[in-house]
Design a protein around this motif. Structure first.
Motif, short mmCIF file in Angstrom:
data_model
loop_
_atom_site.label_atom_id
_atom_site.label_comp_id
_atom_site.label_asym_id
_atom_site.label_seq_id
_atom_site.Cartn_x
_atom_site.Cartn_y
_atom_site.Cartn_z
N ASP A 170 7.04 2.23 9.10
CA ASP A 170 6.68 0.83 9.31
C ASP A 170 7.59 0.27 10.39
O ASP A 170 8.62 -0.34 10.10
CB ASP A 170 6.84 0.04 8.02
N PRO A 171 7.25 0.48 11.68
CA PRO A 171 8.14 0.04 12.76
C PRO A 171 8.38 -1.46 12.77
O PRO A 171 9.44 -1.91 13.21
CB PRO A 171 7.41 0.50 14.03
N ILE A 172 7.43 -2.26 12.27
CA ILE A 172 7.62 -3.71 12.26
C ILE A 172 8.76 -4.09 11.32
O ILE A 172 9.67 -4.85 11.67
CB ILE A 172 6.31 -4.42 11.85
N ALA A 173 8.73 -3.54 10.11
CA ALA A 173 9.80 -3.80 9.15
C ALA A 173 11.11 -3.22 9.64
O ALA A 173 12.18 -3.85 9.48
CB ALA A 173 9.43 -3.23 7.79
N TYR A 174 11.05 -2.03 10.22
CA TYR A 174 12.27 -1.38 10.70
C TYR A 174 12.99 -2.24 11.74
O TYR A 174 14.21 -2.46 11.64
CB TYR A 174 11.93 -0.01 11.30
#
Length: 278
Positions: A170-174
Protein backbone atom coordinates in the motif's frame (compact mmCIF):
# COMPACT_ATOMS: atom_id res chain seq x y z
CA UNK A 1 7.58 1.18 -18.11
CA UNK A 2 4.12 2.14 -19.39
CA UNK A 3 3.39 5.60 -20.77
CA UNK A 4 1.10 6.64 -17.85
CA UNK A 5 3.79 5.71 -15.32
CA UNK A 6 6.43 7.53 -17.40
CA UNK A 7 4.34 10.71 -17.55
CA UNK A 8 3.59 10.51 -13.84
CA UNK A 9 7.30 10.28 -13.02
CA UNK A 10 8.00 13.29 -15.23
CA UNK A 11 5.35 15.24 -13.28
CA UNK A 12 7.06 14.16 -10.07
CA UNK A 13 10.34 15.51 -11.47
CA UNK A 14 8.76 18.92 -12.11
CA UNK A 15 7.29 19.02 -8.61
CA UNK A 16 10.63 18.04 -7.10
CA UNK A 17 12.53 20.82 -8.83
CA UNK A 18 9.82 23.28 -7.83
CA UNK A 19 9.97 22.56 -4.10
CA UNK A 20 13.78 22.78 -4.13
CA UNK A 21 13.49 26.22 -5.71
CA UNK A 22 11.06 27.26 -2.98
CA UNK A 23 13.52 26.20 -0.28
CA UNK A 24 16.36 28.00 -2.06
CA UNK A 25 14.26 31.18 -2.17
CA UNK A 26 13.77 31.16 1.60
CA UNK A 27 15.94 33.29 3.88
CA UNK A 28 16.67 30.29 6.13
CA UNK A 29 17.16 27.02 4.29
CA UNK A 30 17.24 24.88 7.44
CA UNK A 31 14.07 26.51 8.77
CA UNK A 32 12.41 25.93 5.41
CA UNK A 33 13.29 22.23 5.53
CA UNK A 34 11.96 21.92 9.10
CA UNK A 35 8.67 23.57 8.12
CA UNK A 36 8.49 21.27 5.11
CA UNK A 37 8.97 18.21 7.33
CA UNK A 38 6.36 19.34 9.86
CA UNK A 39 3.72 20.10 7.23
CA UNK A 40 4.45 16.82 5.46
CA UNK A 41 4.01 15.01 8.76
CA UNK A 42 0.53 16.48 9.24
CA UNK A 43 -0.39 15.67 5.65
CA UNK A 44 1.03 12.17 5.96
CA UNK A 45 -0.91 11.44 9.15
CA UNK A 46 -4.15 12.66 7.60
CA UNK A 47 -3.65 10.34 4.61
CA UNK A 48 -2.31 7.36 6.58
CA UNK A 49 -5.28 7.30 8.98
CA UNK A 50 -7.59 6.66 6.02
CA UNK A 51 -5.70 3.47 5.14
CA UNK A 52 -5.35 0.08 6.87
CA UNK A 53 -2.65 0.03 9.55
CA UNK A 54 0.65 -1.40 8.20
CA UNK A 55 1.86 -4.84 9.21
CA UNK A 56 4.81 -5.18 11.58
CA UNK A 57 7.31 -5.97 8.81
CA UNK A 58 6.70 -2.56 7.21
CA UNK A 59 7.91 -0.44 10.14
CA UNK A 60 11.65 -1.19 9.87
CA UNK A 61 11.49 0.07 6.30
CA UNK A 62 9.67 3.23 7.41
CA UNK A 63 12.25 3.85 10.15
CA UNK A 64 15.21 3.28 7.82
CA UNK A 65 13.70 5.60 5.23
CA UNK A 66 13.07 8.34 7.81
CA UNK A 67 16.75 8.22 8.76
CA UNK A 68 17.84 8.46 5.11
CA UNK A 69 15.45 11.34 4.51
CA UNK A 70 16.74 13.17 7.58
CA UNK A 71 20.29 12.82 6.26
CA UNK A 72 19.16 14.09 2.87
CA UNK A 73 17.27 17.07 4.30
CA UNK A 74 20.16 18.09 6.55
CA UNK A 75 22.84 17.98 3.88
CA UNK A 76 20.59 19.59 1.26
CA UNK A 77 19.76 22.55 3.51
CA UNK A 78 23.44 23.13 4.29
CA UNK A 79 24.38 22.78 0.62
CA UNK A 80 21.88 25.48 -0.39
CA UNK A 81 23.46 27.79 2.17
CA UNK A 82 26.73 27.58 0.22
CA UNK A 83 25.75 27.20 -3.44
CA UNK A 84 23.29 28.04 -6.19
CA UNK A 85 20.36 25.87 -7.24
CA UNK A 86 21.99 25.07 -10.58
CA UNK A 87 25.16 23.83 -8.84
CA UNK A 88 23.87 22.05 -5.76
CA UNK A 89 20.92 20.33 -7.38
CA UNK A 90 22.88 18.50 -10.12
CA UNK A 91 25.47 17.16 -7.66
CA UNK A 92 22.89 16.21 -5.04
CA UNK A 93 20.70 14.40 -7.55
CA UNK A 94 23.27 13.29 -10.13
CA UNK A 95 25.25 10.77 -8.12
CA UNK A 96 22.20 8.95 -6.77
CA UNK A 97 21.00 7.11 -9.94
CA UNK A 98 24.43 5.58 -10.45
CA UNK A 99 24.50 4.26 -6.90
CA UNK A 100 20.95 2.93 -7.22
CA UNK A 101 21.75 1.23 -10.55
CA UNK A 102 24.79 -0.55 -9.09
CA UNK A 103 22.89 -1.62 -5.97
CA UNK A 104 19.96 -2.83 -8.07
CA UNK A 105 22.25 -4.92 -10.26
CA UNK A 106 23.98 -6.45 -7.25
CA UNK A 107 21.12 -7.00 -4.81
CA UNK A 108 17.73 -6.74 -6.54
CA UNK A 109 15.92 -8.92 -9.06
CA UNK A 110 14.49 -6.07 -11.17
CA UNK A 111 14.85 -6.79 -14.87
CA UNK A 112 16.31 -3.79 -16.70
CA UNK A 113 16.71 -3.83 -20.47
CA UNK A 114 20.17 -3.01 -21.91
CA UNK A 115 18.78 0.11 -23.63
CA UNK A 116 17.38 1.30 -20.32
CA UNK A 117 20.77 0.74 -18.68
CA UNK A 118 22.36 2.81 -21.44
CA UNK A 119 19.75 5.50 -20.89
CA UNK A 120 20.43 5.59 -17.15
CA UNK A 121 24.18 5.91 -17.78
CA UNK A 122 23.77 8.70 -20.36
CA UNK A 123 21.29 10.43 -18.09
CA UNK A 124 23.72 10.23 -15.19
CA UNK A 125 26.54 11.65 -17.30
CA UNK A 126 24.36 14.57 -18.30
CA UNK A 127 23.33 15.30 -14.74
CA UNK A 128 26.89 15.09 -13.46
CA UNK A 129 27.99 17.31 -16.33
CA UNK A 130 25.62 19.94 -15.01
CA UNK A 131 27.75 20.07 -11.87
CA UNK A 132 30.94 20.81 -13.80
CA UNK A 133 32.37 24.15 -12.93
CA UNK A 134 31.55 24.05 -9.22
CA UNK A 135 35.26 23.93 -8.40
CA UNK A 136 36.23 26.73 -10.76
CA UNK A 137 33.24 29.03 -10.62
CA UNK A 138 34.27 30.96 -7.52
CA UNK A 139 31.49 29.43 -5.42
CA UNK A 140 32.13 27.99 -1.99
CA UNK A 141 33.68 24.54 -2.24
CA UNK A 142 31.86 23.58 0.94
CA UNK A 143 28.76 22.97 -1.16
CA UNK A 144 30.36 19.85 -2.69
CA UNK A 145 30.57 17.57 0.40
CA UNK A 146 27.14 18.71 1.53
CA UNK A 147 25.67 18.01 -1.90
CA UNK A 148 27.35 14.58 -2.00
CA UNK A 149 25.92 13.85 1.44
CA UNK A 150 22.48 14.69 0.07
CA UNK A 151 23.14 12.33 -2.85
CA UNK A 152 23.98 9.51 -0.43
CA UNK A 153 20.73 10.13 1.40
CA UNK A 154 18.85 10.09 -1.90
CA UNK A 155 20.32 6.75 -2.95
CA UNK A 156 19.55 5.29 0.46
CA UNK A 157 15.92 6.31 0.67
CA UNK A 158 15.27 5.43 -2.97
CA UNK A 159 16.29 1.81 -2.44
CA UNK A 160 14.64 1.55 0.97
CA UNK A 161 11.35 3.05 -0.17
CA UNK A 162 11.18 1.11 -3.41
CA UNK A 163 11.48 -2.14 -1.46
CA UNK A 164 9.48 -0.94 1.53
CA UNK A 165 6.50 0.08 -0.58
CA UNK A 166 6.53 -3.35 -2.19
CA UNK A 167 6.60 -5.04 1.21
CA UNK A 168 3.77 -2.79 2.36
CA UNK A 169 1.55 -3.42 -0.64
CA UNK A 170 0.00 0.00 0.00
CA UNK A 171 2.31 2.79 -1.24
CA UNK A 172 -0.18 5.49 -0.19
CA UNK A 173 -0.14 4.40 3.44
CA UNK A 174 3.60 3.77 3.31
CA UNK A 175 4.39 7.32 2.17
CA UNK A 176 2.00 8.76 4.74
CA UNK A 177 3.66 6.99 7.67
CA UNK A 178 7.09 7.76 6.24
CA UNK A 179 6.44 11.49 6.42
CA UNK A 180 5.03 11.14 9.94
CA UNK A 181 8.25 9.41 10.99
CA UNK A 182 10.35 12.03 9.23
CA UNK A 183 8.49 14.82 11.05
CA UNK A 184 9.32 13.15 14.36
CA UNK A 185 13.00 12.72 13.49
CA UNK A 186 14.30 15.63 11.42
CA UNK A 187 13.03 18.72 13.33
CA UNK A 188 14.64 17.63 16.64
CA UNK A 189 17.91 17.11 14.77
CA UNK A 190 17.66 20.60 13.29
CA UNK A 191 16.83 22.15 16.67
CA UNK A 192 19.86 20.44 18.20
CA UNK A 193 22.09 21.96 15.52
CA UNK A 194 20.55 25.45 15.22
CA UNK A 195 18.64 26.01 18.46
CA UNK A 196 14.96 26.28 19.35
CA UNK A 197 14.69 29.72 17.82
CA UNK A 198 15.06 28.19 14.37
CA UNK A 199 11.37 28.62 13.55
CA UNK A 200 11.19 32.27 14.57
CA UNK A 201 10.91 33.26 10.94
CA UNK A 202 8.55 35.38 8.86
CA UNK A 203 5.15 34.31 7.61
CA UNK A 204 6.65 34.26 4.13
CA UNK A 205 9.16 31.56 5.11
CA UNK A 206 6.36 29.53 6.68
CA UNK A 207 4.31 29.91 3.51
CA UNK A 208 7.20 28.88 1.26
CA UNK A 209 7.92 25.87 3.44
CA UNK A 210 4.28 24.79 3.48
CA UNK A 211 3.93 25.16 -0.29
CA UNK A 212 7.17 23.24 -0.79
CA UNK A 213 5.80 20.50 1.46
CA UNK A 214 2.73 20.05 -0.75
CA UNK A 215 4.88 19.82 -3.89
CA UNK A 216 7.36 17.48 -2.20
CA UNK A 217 4.64 15.19 -0.87
CA UNK A 218 3.04 14.90 -4.29
CA UNK A 219 6.36 14.32 -6.02
CA UNK A 220 7.45 11.54 -3.70
CA UNK A 221 4.08 9.82 -3.49
CA UNK A 222 4.08 9.55 -7.28
CA UNK A 223 7.64 8.22 -7.32
CA UNK A 224 7.04 5.55 -4.68
CA UNK A 225 3.87 4.45 -6.46
CA UNK A 226 5.82 4.22 -9.73
CA UNK A 227 8.51 2.08 -8.06
CA UNK A 228 5.88 -0.54 -7.26
CA UNK A 229 5.11 -0.84 -10.99
CA UNK A 230 8.51 -0.32 -12.68
CA UNK A 231 12.20 -1.04 -11.93
CA UNK A 232 13.46 1.09 -9.05
CA UNK A 233 16.66 2.13 -10.85
CA UNK A 234 14.71 3.26 -13.92
CA UNK A 235 12.22 5.33 -11.91
CA UNK A 236 15.10 6.82 -9.91
CA UNK A 237 16.90 7.88 -13.07
CA UNK A 238 13.83 9.38 -14.73
CA UNK A 239 13.12 11.41 -11.61
CA UNK A 240 16.48 13.07 -12.06
CA UNK A 241 15.26 14.75 -15.24
CA UNK A 242 14.08 17.28 -12.68
CA UNK A 243 17.52 18.82 -13.24
CA UNK A 244 16.22 20.26 -16.52
CA UNK A 245 13.39 21.96 -14.67
CA UNK A 246 15.77 23.11 -11.93
CA UNK A 247 18.17 24.66 -14.45
CA UNK A 248 15.31 26.50 -16.16
CA UNK A 249 13.98 27.71 -12.82
CA UNK A 250 17.46 28.79 -11.78
CA UNK A 251 17.90 30.71 -15.03
CA UNK A 252 14.46 32.35 -14.92
CA UNK A 253 14.06 32.99 -11.19
CA UNK A 254 17.61 33.33 -9.88
CA UNK A 255 19.49 34.64 -12.93
CA UNK A 256 21.82 31.63 -13.13
CA UNK A 257 24.06 31.73 -16.20
CA UNK A 258 23.29 29.29 -19.04
CA UNK A 259 26.60 28.27 -20.62
CA UNK A 260 27.61 25.64 -23.20
CA UNK A 261 28.36 23.02 -20.53
CA UNK A 262 24.83 23.26 -19.21
CA UNK A 263 23.39 23.12 -22.72
CA UNK A 264 25.37 19.98 -23.63
CA UNK A 265 24.48 18.36 -20.34
CA UNK A 266 20.82 19.13 -20.92
CA UNK A 267 21.06 17.41 -24.32
CA UNK A 268 22.57 14.34 -22.64
CA UNK A 269 19.73 14.26 -20.13
CA UNK A 270 17.12 14.38 -22.89
CA UNK A 271 18.99 11.65 -24.78
CA UNK A 272 19.02 9.48 -21.68
CA UNK A 273 15.28 9.88 -21.26
CA UNK A 274 14.72 8.90 -24.88
CA UNK A 275 16.88 5.79 -24.49
CA UNK A 276 14.90 4.63 -21.48
CA UNK A 277 11.73 4.82 -23.58
CA UNK A 278 13.06 2.82 -26.56
Amino acid sequence: MSLPVFLAVMLAALLHASWNAMIKLGASKVAGMVILALVQGVMGLAVALTRPFPEAEVWPWVAASAICHAVYNTFLAFAYEHGDLSRVYPIARGAAPMAVLVASALFLSDAIEPMSVAGVLVLGLGILGMARGALGSGESRRLIPYALGAAAGTAGYTLVDGLGARVSGDPIAYVGWLFVAQALLFPPMAFAMRGRGLLRVSARVWGQGALAAVASYGAYAIAVWAMTLAPIALVSALRETSILFAVLIGWAAFGDRMDRTKAVSAALIVSGVVLTRL
